[in-house]
Design a protein around this motif. Structure first.
Motif, PDB file in Angstrom:
ATOM      1  N   ILE A  92       3.208   1.752 -57.216  1.00 40.84           N
ATOM      2  CA  ILE A  92       4.533   1.238 -57.589  1.00 40.84           C
ATOM      3  C   ILE A  92       4.666   1.082 -59.100  1.00 40.84           C
ATOM      4  O   ILE A  92       5.545   1.661 -59.722  1.00 40.84           O
ATOM      5  N   GLY A  93       3.793   0.275 -59.714  1.00 42.62           N
ATOM      6  CA  GLY A  93       3.871   0.119 -61.157  1.00 42.62           C
ATOM      7  C   GLY A  93       3.318  -1.201 -61.640  1.00 42.62           C
ATOM      8  O   GLY A  93       2.595  -1.895 -60.919  1.00 42.62           O
ATOM      9  N   GLY A  94       3.663  -1.547 -62.886  1.00 45.43           N
ATOM     10  CA  GLY A  94       3.174  -2.775 -63.486  1.00 45.43           C
ATOM     11  C   GLY A  94       4.243  -3.449 -64.323  1.00 45.43           C
ATOM     12  O   GLY A  94       5.168  -2.799 -64.820  1.00 45.43           O
ATOM     13  N   VAL A  95       4.102  -4.768 -64.471  1.00 37.16           N
ATOM     14  CA  VAL A  95       5.038  -5.575 -65.254  1.00 37.16           C
ATOM     15  C   VAL A  95       4.250  -6.574 -66.088  1.00 37.16           C
ATOM     16  O   VAL A  95       3.314  -7.209 -65.585  1.00 37.16           O
ATOM     17  N   ALA A  96       4.628  -6.720 -67.351  1.00 37.01           N
ATOM     18  CA  ALA A  96       4.122  -7.802 -68.191  1.00 37.01           C
ATOM     19  C   ALA A  96       5.322  -8.653 -68.576  1.00 37.01           C
ATOM     20  O   ALA A  96       6.274  -8.148 -69.176  1.00 37.01           O
ATOM     21  N   THR A  97       5.308  -9.930 -68.194  1.00 40.39           N
ATOM     22  CA  THR A  97       6.425 -10.829 -68.483  1.00 40.39           C
ATOM     23  C   THR A  97       5.907 -11.986 -69.328  1.00 40.39           C
ATOM     24  O   THR A  97       5.001 -12.708 -68.911  1.00 40.39           O
ATOM     25  N   GLN A  98       6.461 -12.154 -70.538  1.00 36.50           N
ATOM     26  CA  GLN A  98       5.882 -13.110 -71.479  1.00 36.50           C
ATOM     27  C   GLN A  98       6.935 -13.748 -72.380  1.00 36.50           C
ATOM     28  O   GLN A  98       8.089 -13.804 -72.030  1.00 36.50           O
ATOM     29  N   ALA A  99       6.517 -14.251 -73.535  1.00 32.33           N
ATOM     30  CA  ALA A  99       7.290 -15.116 -74.436  1.00 32.33           C
ATOM     31  C   ALA A  99       7.418 -16.469 -73.739  1.00 32.33           C
ATOM     32  O   ALA A  99       6.403 -17.049 -73.364  1.00 32.33           O
ATOM     33  N   TYR A 100       8.640 -16.963 -73.521  1.00 27.07           N
ATOM     34  CA  TYR A 100       8.804 -18.161 -72.697  1.00 27.07           C
ATOM     35  C   TYR A 100       8.847 -17.644 -71.261  1.00 27.07           C
ATOM     36  O   TYR A 100       9.907 -17.377 -70.696  1.00 27.07           O
ATOM     37  N   THR A 101       7.662 -17.498 -70.685  1.00 29.65           N
ATOM     38  CA  THR A 101       7.455 -16.661 -69.506  1.00 29.65           C
ATOM     39  C   THR A 101       8.204 -17.121 -68.264  1.00 29.65           C
ATOM     40  O   THR A 101       8.157 -18.295 -67.899  1.00 29.65           O
ATOM     41  N   ASN A 102       8.854 -16.160 -67.626  1.00 27.58           N
ATOM     42  CA  ASN A 102       9.378 -16.354 -66.280  1.00 27.58           C
ATOM     43  C   ASN A 102       8.515 -15.499 -65.359  1.00 27.58           C
ATOM     44  O   ASN A 102       8.751 -14.297 -65.220  1.00 27.58           O
ATOM     45  N   PRO A 103       7.499 -16.082 -64.716  1.00 29.99           N
ATOM     46  CA  PRO A 103       6.584 -15.283 -63.901  1.00 29.99           C
ATOM     47  C   PRO A 103       7.247 -14.646 -62.688  1.00 29.99           C
ATOM     48  O   PRO A 103       6.729 -13.664 -62.147  1.00 29.99           O
ATOM     49  N   ALA A 104       8.393 -15.164 -62.269  1.00 30.27           N
ATOM     50  CA  ALA A 104       9.088 -14.591 -61.115  1.00 30.27           C
ATOM     51  C   ALA A 104       9.557 -13.167 -61.385  1.00 30.27           C
ATOM     52  O   ALA A 104       9.736 -12.373 -60.451  1.00 30.27           O
ATOM     53  N   LEU A 105       9.751 -12.822 -62.654  1.00 28.82           N
ATOM     54  CA  LEU A 105      10.226 -11.479 -62.976  1.00 28.82           C
ATOM     55  C   LEU A 105       9.228 -10.404 -62.550  1.00 28.82           C
ATOM     56  O   LEU A 105       9.624  -9.285 -62.209  1.00 28.82           O
ATOM     57  N   GLY A 106       7.939 -10.734 -62.561  1.00 28.21           N
ATOM     58  CA  GLY A 106       6.928  -9.757 -62.163  1.00 28.21           C
ATOM     59  C   GLY A 106       7.132  -9.246 -60.751  1.00 28.21           C
ATOM     60  O   GLY A 106       7.377  -8.048 -60.536  1.00 28.21           O
ATOM     61  N   PRO A 107       7.034 -10.120 -59.743  1.00 27.02           N
ATOM     62  CA  PRO A 107       7.217  -9.646 -58.365  1.00 27.02           C
ATOM     63  C   PRO A 107       8.619  -9.142 -58.066  1.00 27.02           C
ATOM     64  O   PRO A 107       8.788  -8.236 -57.247  1.00 27.02           O
ATOM     65  N   ILE A 108       9.624  -9.703 -58.720  1.00 23.69           N
ATOM     66  CA  ILE A 108      10.994  -9.221 -58.493  1.00 23.69           C
ATOM     67  C   ILE A 108      11.127  -7.765 -58.937  1.00 23.69           C
ATOM     68  O   ILE A 108      11.651  -6.912 -58.207  1.00 23.69           O
ATOM     69  N   ILE A 109      10.636  -7.459 -60.129  1.00 21.95           N
ATOM     70  CA  ILE A 109      10.747  -6.094 -60.650  1.00 21.95           C
ATOM     71  C   ILE A 109       9.908  -5.122 -59.827  1.00 21.95           C
ATOM     72  O   ILE A 109      10.343  -4.001 -59.530  1.00 21.95           O
ATOM     73  N   LEU A 110       8.717  -5.536 -59.424  1.00 14.08           N
ATOM     74  CA  LEU A 110       7.884  -4.658 -58.597  1.00 14.08           C
ATOM     75  C   LEU A 110       8.579  -4.323 -57.278  1.00 14.08           C
ATOM     76  O   LEU A 110       8.507  -3.189 -56.796  1.00 14.08           O
ATOM     77  N   GLU A 111       9.250  -5.287 -56.704  1.00 14.13           N
ATOM     78  CA  GLU A 111       9.966  -5.032 -55.453  1.00 14.13           C
ATOM     79  C   GLU A 111      11.124  -4.058 -55.673  1.00 14.13           C
ATOM     80  O   GLU A 111      11.376  -3.178 -54.841  1.00 14.13           O
ATOM     81  N   LEU A 112      11.807  -4.189 -56.799  1.00 14.53           N
ATOM     82  CA  LEU A 112      12.895  -3.256 -57.110  1.00 14.53           C
ATOM     83  C   LEU A 112      12.360  -1.845 -57.358  1.00 14.53           C
ATOM     84  O   LEU A 112      12.978  -0.859 -56.951  1.00 14.53           O
ATOM     85  N   LEU A 113      11.204  -1.748 -58.003  1.00 17.81           N
ATOM     86  CA  LEU A 113      10.575  -0.436 -58.182  1.00 17.81           C
ATOM     87  C   LEU A 113      10.199   0.155 -56.825  1.00 17.81           C
ATOM     88  O   LEU A 113      10.369   1.356 -56.586  1.00 17.81           O
ATOM     89  N   ARG A 114       9.679  -0.683 -55.944  1.00 15.91           N
ATOM     90  CA  ARG A 114       9.293  -0.216 -54.606  1.00 15.91           C
ATOM     91  C   ARG A 114      10.490   0.356 -53.858  1.00 15.91           C
ATOM     92  O   ARG A 114      10.356   1.322 -53.088  1.00 15.91           O
ATOM     93  N   LYS A 115      11.655  -0.212 -54.110  1.00 18.87           N
ATOM     94  CA  LYS A 115      12.870   0.248 -53.434  1.00 18.87           C
ATOM     95  C   LYS A 115      13.446   1.508 -54.063  1.00 18.87           C
ATOM     96  O   LYS A 115      14.448   2.033 -53.577  1.00 18.87           O
ATOM     97  N   GLY A 116      12.832   1.978 -55.154  1.00 21.88           N
ATOM     98  CA  GLY A 116      13.245   3.246 -55.728  1.00 21.88           C
ATOM     99  C   GLY A 116      13.986   3.189 -57.047  1.00 21.88           C
ATOM    100  O   GLY A 116      14.344   4.232 -57.602  1.00 21.88           O
ATOM    101  N   LEU A 117      14.222   1.991 -57.586  1.00 21.69           N
ATOM    102  CA  LEU A 117      14.898   1.907 -58.876  1.00 21.69           C
ATOM    103  C   LEU A 117      13.953   2.351 -59.984  1.00 21.69           C
ATOM    104  O   LEU A 117      12.751   2.081 -59.930  1.00 21.69           O
ATOM    105  N   GLU A 118      14.490   3.033 -60.981  1.00 24.94           N
ATOM    106  CA  GLU A 118      13.658   3.393 -62.124  1.00 24.94           C
ATOM    107  C   GLU A 118      13.503   2.157 -63.015  1.00 24.94           C
ATOM    108  O   GLU A 118      14.261   1.196 -62.892  1.00 24.94           O
ATOM    109  N   PRO A 119      12.490   2.126 -63.891  1.00 22.97           N
ATOM    110  CA  PRO A 119      12.172   0.903 -64.634  1.00 22.97           C
ATOM    111  C   PRO A 119      13.328   0.248 -65.372  1.00 22.97           C
ATOM    112  O   PRO A 119      13.478  -0.980 -65.320  1.00 22.97           O
ATOM    113  N   ARG A 120      14.144   1.020 -66.060  1.00 21.95           N
ATOM    114  CA  ARG A 120      15.240   0.416 -66.823  1.00 21.95           C
ATOM    115  C   ARG A 120      16.212  -0.320 -65.913  1.00 21.95           C
ATOM    116  O   ARG A 120      16.617  -1.453 -66.196  1.00 21.95           O
ATOM    117  N   LYS A 121      16.570   0.300 -64.796  1.00 23.72           N
ATOM    118  CA  LYS A 121      17.503  -0.324 -63.866  1.00 23.72           C
ATOM    119  C   LYS A 121      16.884  -1.546 -63.197  1.00 23.72           C
ATOM    120  O   LYS A 121      17.550  -2.573 -62.992  1.00 23.72           O
TER     121      LYS A 121
END
Length: 206
Positions: A37-66
């Motif tokens: 599927i892919g990888g995500v690095a989420t940082q600065a004032y980190t929102n760790p929820a973005l990691g699994p959310i983005i991975l799930e969207l990638l799994r559903k077929g969205l390209e990284p930017r979307k």
């Protein structure tokens, strides 16, 4: 504050993330990856929820930017986030919010994407990607470690580096239930890069 790199090894069918920070236990919240599927690095004032959310969207077929854009619509404080995404085809995207700490930057190459904030130089992401590309022939583990080591030598987190982690996912005998090839970290140390490298040697990963 934090600097990260996501790297893709097509030949060995692996993707990995290396991250270093002046904060403790950076490996517990910044790097996220799933085999195929892919990888995500989420940082600065980190929102760790973005990691699994983005991975799930990638799994559903969205390209990284979307996938990144859609995930950020769910975050009311997105301008405090810095996020990098890479899918299993090597496509990548990043977001650097207006409120993230300076110096900051992002950079991508054919097989890597890096982001950094509150670091000695905005050029650290470019340095990490270039080092990764030079070392990928030696394997993804070596390439990731060399990338963060060079960034550390170039100044790293301006507060001082205190934690580090590397995760690598690939095809294991336990797929689809477990895909970690490497998952090693140093949660707090005066020299986390040295400690991490020592752990890799003891684990006989390199």
């Amino acid at each position: 504050m934090t600097y990260s790199i996501i790297g893709f090894d097509r030949e060995r069918d692996m993707l990995g993330i290396a991250v270093v920070s002046g904060s403790i236990a950076v490996g517990s919240r910044v790097p996220w990856a799933r085999y195929g599927i892919g990888g995500v690095a989420t940082q600065a004032y980190t929102n760790p929820a973005l990691g699994p959310i983005i991975l799930e969207l990638l799994r559903k077929g969205l390209e990284p930017r979307k996938a990144l854009e859609m995930a950020l619509t769910l975050d009311k404080e997105k301008e405090y986030r810095q996020v990098a995404v890479m899918d299993w085809r090597g496509r990548s995207a990043f977001f650097c919010g207006r409120m993230i700490p300076k110096e900051s930057g992002a950079y991508c190459t054919e097989r890597a994407i890096a982001i950094a904030n509150l670091v000695a130089s905005e050029d650290l992401p470019e340095l990490m990607c270039e080092v990764f590309e030079r070392n990928i022939v030696k394997g993804i583990c070596k390439a990731l470690l060399e990338a963060i080591k060079e960034a550390h030598k170039a100044g790293g987190d301006i507060r001082g580096d205190r934690s580090a982690a590397v995760i690598i996912v690939g095809r294991t005998e336990y797929i689809p239930y477990y895909d970690k090839v490497v998952d090693l970290r140093v949660d707090y140390a005066k020299d986390p890069l040295r400690e991490l490298e020592n752990i890799f040697k003891k684990a006989e990963v390199m």
